[in-house]
Design a protein around this motif. Structure first.
Motif, mmCIF file in Angstrom:
data_model
loop_
_atom_site.group_PDB
_atom_site.id
_atom_site.type_symbol
_atom_site.label_atom_id
_atom_site.label_comp_id
_atom_site.label_asym_id
_atom_site.label_seq_id
_atom_site.Cartn_x
_atom_site.Cartn_y
_atom_site.Cartn_z
ATOM 1 N N PHE A 140 58.873 65.819 -8.592
ATOM 2 C CA PHE A 140 60.313 65.765 -8.823
ATOM 3 C C PHE A 140 60.973 67.141 -8.747
ATOM 4 N N TRP A 170 60.360 64.370 -21.255
ATOM 5 C CA TRP A 170 60.850 63.484 -20.194
ATOM 6 C C TRP A 170 62.374 63.428 -20.169
ATOM 7 N N GLU A 220 64.545 64.585 -16.870
ATOM 8 C CA GLU A 220 65.566 63.774 -16.195
ATOM 9 C C GLU A 220 66.903 64.503 -16.148
ATOM 10 N N ARG A 221 67.226 65.228 -17.205
ATOM 11 C CA ARG A 221 68.478 65.985 -17.222
ATOM 12 C C ARG A 221 68.459 67.072 -16.148
ATOM 13 N N HIS A 246 66.566 67.194 -13.482
ATOM 14 C CA HIS A 246 66.457 66.560 -12.164
ATOM 15 C C HIS A 246 67.785 65.938 -11.730
ATOM 16 N N ALA A 264 68.687 62.822 -12.356
ATOM 17 C CA ALA A 264 68.531 61.380 -12.124
ATOM 18 C C ALA A 264 67.321 60.896 -12.909
ATOM 19 N N PRO A 265 67.252 59.581 -13.138
ATOM 20 C CA PRO A 265 66.079 59.046 -13.823
ATOM 21 C C PRO A 265 64.804 59.312 -13.026
ATOM 22 N N LEU A 266 63.703 59.543 -13.725
ATOM 23 C CA LEU A 266 62.407 59.765 -13.092
ATOM 24 C C LEU A 266 61.546 58.525 -13.302
ATOM 25 N N ASP A 267 60.918 58.074 -12.249
ATOM 26 C CA ASP A 267 60.058 56.889 -12.335
ATOM 27 C C ASP A 267 58.601 57.318 -12.260
#
Length: 85
Positions: A30, A61, A65-66, A68, A70-73
């Motif tokens: 990511f 986590w 996400e913040r 990045h 976007a949400p991380l999968d």
């Protein structure tokens, strides 16, 4: 109540560095990296120079996400394929 995250109870610096290495295998997918710092915290970084100081793994986590944006999968097929190599 302990401030430490349950995954880190009783671990020393060597374990934190090892854990950061494992985390980096996932986070690099990511565009992020994490480093054990100052014996009790982690520093999370993105490729654009953004950073976050993380006190425990419970916050990692959310901050990832913040940074990045976007949400991380963690179960994304391309990530799982990369981890199998």
């Amino acid at each position: 109540m302990s401030k430490e995250h349950w995954a880190e109870l009783g671990d020393g610096r060597r374990a934190r560095v090892f854990r950061a290495g494992l985390l980096n295998r996932v986070l690099e997918h990511f565009g992020l990296s994490v480093q054990a710092w100052a014996g009790s915290t982690y520093v999370l970084r993105d490729r654009k120079g953004g950073t976050a100081v993380i006190d425990d793994l419970g916050a990692l986590w959310v901050e990832a996400e913040r940074l990045h944006g976007a949400p991380l999968d963690p179960l994304a097929p391309d990530l799982l394929a990369a981890l199998e190599r």
